[in-house]
Design a protein around this motif. Structure first.
Motif, PDB file in Angstrom:
ATOM      1  N   LEU A 142      -3.284   7.130   2.570  1.00 31.90           N
ATOM      2  CA  LEU A 142      -2.998   5.689   2.550  1.00 31.90           C
ATOM      3  C   LEU A 142      -1.511   5.415   2.706  1.00 31.90           C
ATOM      4  O   LEU A 142      -1.121   4.419   3.319  1.00 31.90           O
ATOM      5  N   ALA A 143      -0.677   6.307   2.189  1.00 30.21           N
ATOM      6  CA  ALA A 143       0.775   6.148   2.360  1.00 30.21           C
ATOM      7  C   ALA A 143       1.155   6.324   3.826  1.00 30.21           C
ATOM      8  O   ALA A 143       1.944   5.544   4.367  1.00 30.21           O
ATOM      9  N   ILE A 144       0.583   7.319   4.471  1.00 28.01           N
ATOM     10  CA  ILE A 144       0.864   7.552   5.895  1.00 28.01           C
ATOM     11  C   ILE A 144       0.360   6.376   6.737  1.00 28.01           C
ATOM     12  O   ILE A 144       1.007   5.959   7.694  1.00 28.01           O
ATOM     13  N   ALA A 145      -0.782   5.814   6.349  1.00 30.00           N
ATOM     14  CA  ALA A 145      -1.376   4.696   7.088  1.00 30.00           C
ATOM     15  C   ALA A 145      -0.621   3.389   6.892  1.00 30.00           C
ATOM     16  O   ALA A 145      -0.847   2.428   7.606  1.00 30.00           O
ATOM     17  N   GLN A 146       0.295   3.350   5.937  1.00 33.31           N
ATOM     18  CA  GLN A 146       1.128   2.173   5.662  1.00 33.31           C
ATOM     19  C   GLN A 146       0.289   0.953   5.303  1.00 33.31           C
ATOM     20  O   GLN A 146       0.329  -0.080   5.965  1.00 33.31           O
ATOM     21  N   VAL A 147      -0.463   1.075   4.216  1.00 33.71           N
ATOM     22  CA  VAL A 147      -1.281  -0.028   3.716  1.00 33.71           C
ATOM     23  C   VAL A 147      -0.356  -1.085   3.117  1.00 33.71           C
ATOM     24  O   VAL A 147       0.463  -0.770   2.257  1.00 33.71           O
ATOM     25  N   PRO A 148      -0.458  -2.351   3.552  1.00 30.44           N
ATOM     26  CA  PRO A 148       0.430  -3.388   3.015  1.00 30.44           C
ATOM     27  C   PRO A 148       0.072  -3.755   1.574  1.00 30.44           C
ATOM     28  O   PRO A 148      -1.070  -3.583   1.149  1.00 30.44           O
ATOM     29  N   THR A 149       1.046  -4.272   0.841  1.00 35.63           N
ATOM     30  CA  THR A 149       0.839  -4.596  -0.573  1.00 35.63           C
ATOM     31  C   THR A 149      -0.166  -5.726  -0.774  1.00 35.63           C
ATOM     32  O   THR A 149      -0.820  -5.779  -1.799  1.00 35.63           O
ATOM     33  N   GLN A 150      -0.325  -6.620   0.193  1.00 38.19           N
ATOM     34  CA  GLN A 150      -1.255  -7.740   0.030  1.00 38.19           C
ATOM     35  C   GLN A 150      -2.693  -7.386   0.398  1.00 38.19           C
ATOM     36  O   GLN A 150      -3.580  -8.227   0.318  1.00 38.19           O
ATOM     37  N   ALA A 151      -2.972  -6.153   0.757  1.00 42.39           N
ATOM     38  CA  ALA A 151      -4.339  -5.742   1.121  1.00 42.39           C
ATOM     39  C   ALA A 151      -5.278  -5.923  -0.066  1.00 42.39           C
ATOM     40  O   ALA A 151      -4.885  -5.776  -1.221  1.00 42.39           O
ATOM     41  N   ASN A 152      -6.527  -6.254   0.218  1.00 36.86           N
ATOM     42  CA  ASN A 152      -7.539  -6.433  -0.816  1.00 36.86           C
ATOM     43  C   ASN A 152      -8.186  -5.077  -1.090  1.00 36.86           C
ATOM     44  O   ASN A 152      -9.139  -4.679  -0.433  1.00 36.86           O
ATOM     45  N   LEU A 153      -7.676  -4.375  -2.071  1.00 40.09           N
ATOM     46  CA  LEU A 153      -8.147  -3.023  -2.366  1.00 40.09           C
ATOM     47  C   LEU A 153      -9.511  -3.011  -3.049  1.00 40.09           C
ATOM     48  O   LEU A 153     -10.194  -1.996  -3.058  1.00 40.09           O
ATOM     49  N   TYR A 154      -9.919  -4.145  -3.617  1.00 40.45           N
ATOM     50  CA  TYR A 154     -11.242  -4.230  -4.247  1.00 40.45           C
ATOM     51  C   TYR A 154     -12.359  -4.190  -3.219  1.00 40.45           C
ATOM     52  O   TYR A 154     -13.458  -3.738  -3.516  1.00 40.45           O
ATOM     53  N   LYS A 155     -12.106  -4.679  -2.028  1.00 45.55           N
ATOM     54  CA  LYS A 155     -13.120  -4.691  -0.976  1.00 45.55           C
ATOM     55  C   LYS A 155     -12.941  -3.533   0.001  1.00 45.55           C
ATOM     56  O   LYS A 155     -13.673  -3.422   0.962  1.00 45.55           O
ATOM     57  N   SER A 156     -11.967  -2.666  -0.230  1.00 50.12           N
ATOM     58  CA  SER A 156     -11.711  -1.519   0.631  1.00 50.12           C
ATOM     59  C   SER A 156     -12.590  -0.349   0.197  1.00 50.12           C
ATOM     60  O   SER A 156     -12.977  -0.263  -0.964  1.00 50.12           O
TER      61      SER A 156
END
Length: 167
Positions: A55-69
């Protein structure tokens, strides 16, 4: 090595003392595919790469909805809590990635609640954290305007004061 030996055996049938060397121009690489709110769509894996690093390599933005991921392996959703991993640091969720795994990172718009009725601004609200308190939802929607009997407001005020410690 098995391929090299088979090829060498075939050559030895025709040519004595033939020795075959193989060099891969491009090797088949196992990859993890990512979709949604990521900048890097595929990441090669080596059997040691873990979800957190992926996920760090993929550069997930801070505003992403991680509950639905979610993570998919062998066409089944894995029970991995990406939110706990990234926001709470729960490394029990940090699984080793395998070639063929798929990760979907949801956008903030993927989970909503609708605030309707007698509020200042009825509208949908994003649930980026997976939840929102009723109080926060009402405040965000402009509050509840009073449109009734003044005697009723006294009863409401009394109840809100007495129950404010529970809210």
């Amino acid at each position: 090595e098995e391929a090299r030996l088979k090829i060498q055996d075939k050559y030895l049938e025709q040519i004595q003392d033939a020795e075959v060397f193989l060099k891969y121009k491009e090797r088949l690489i196992k990859r993890v595919e990512l979709a949604g709110m990521v900048k890097v769509p595929t990441i090669p894996v080596d059997g040691k790469l873990r979800l957190y690093e992926t996920l760090a390599i993929a550069q997930v933005p801070t505003q992403a909805n991680l509950y639905k991921s979610y993570v998919v392996r062998d066409n089944k959703i894995l029970y991995v809590d990406i939110n706990k991993l990234l926001r709470e640091g729960d490394f029990s969720q940090d699984i080793v990635m395998r070639g063929g795994d798929k990760i979907f990172i949801a956008s903030p718009d993927d989970a909503k609640v609708m605030v309707m009725g007698e509020v200042g601004h009825p509208r949908p609200l994003n649930l980026t954290q997976g939840y929102i308190s009723l109080r926060e939802a009402l405040v965000t929607a402009g509050g509840i305007p009073f449109t009734g009997d003044k005697r009723y407001i006294q009863v409401i005020r009394g109840n809100l004061r007495s129950e404010s410690t529970r809210l």
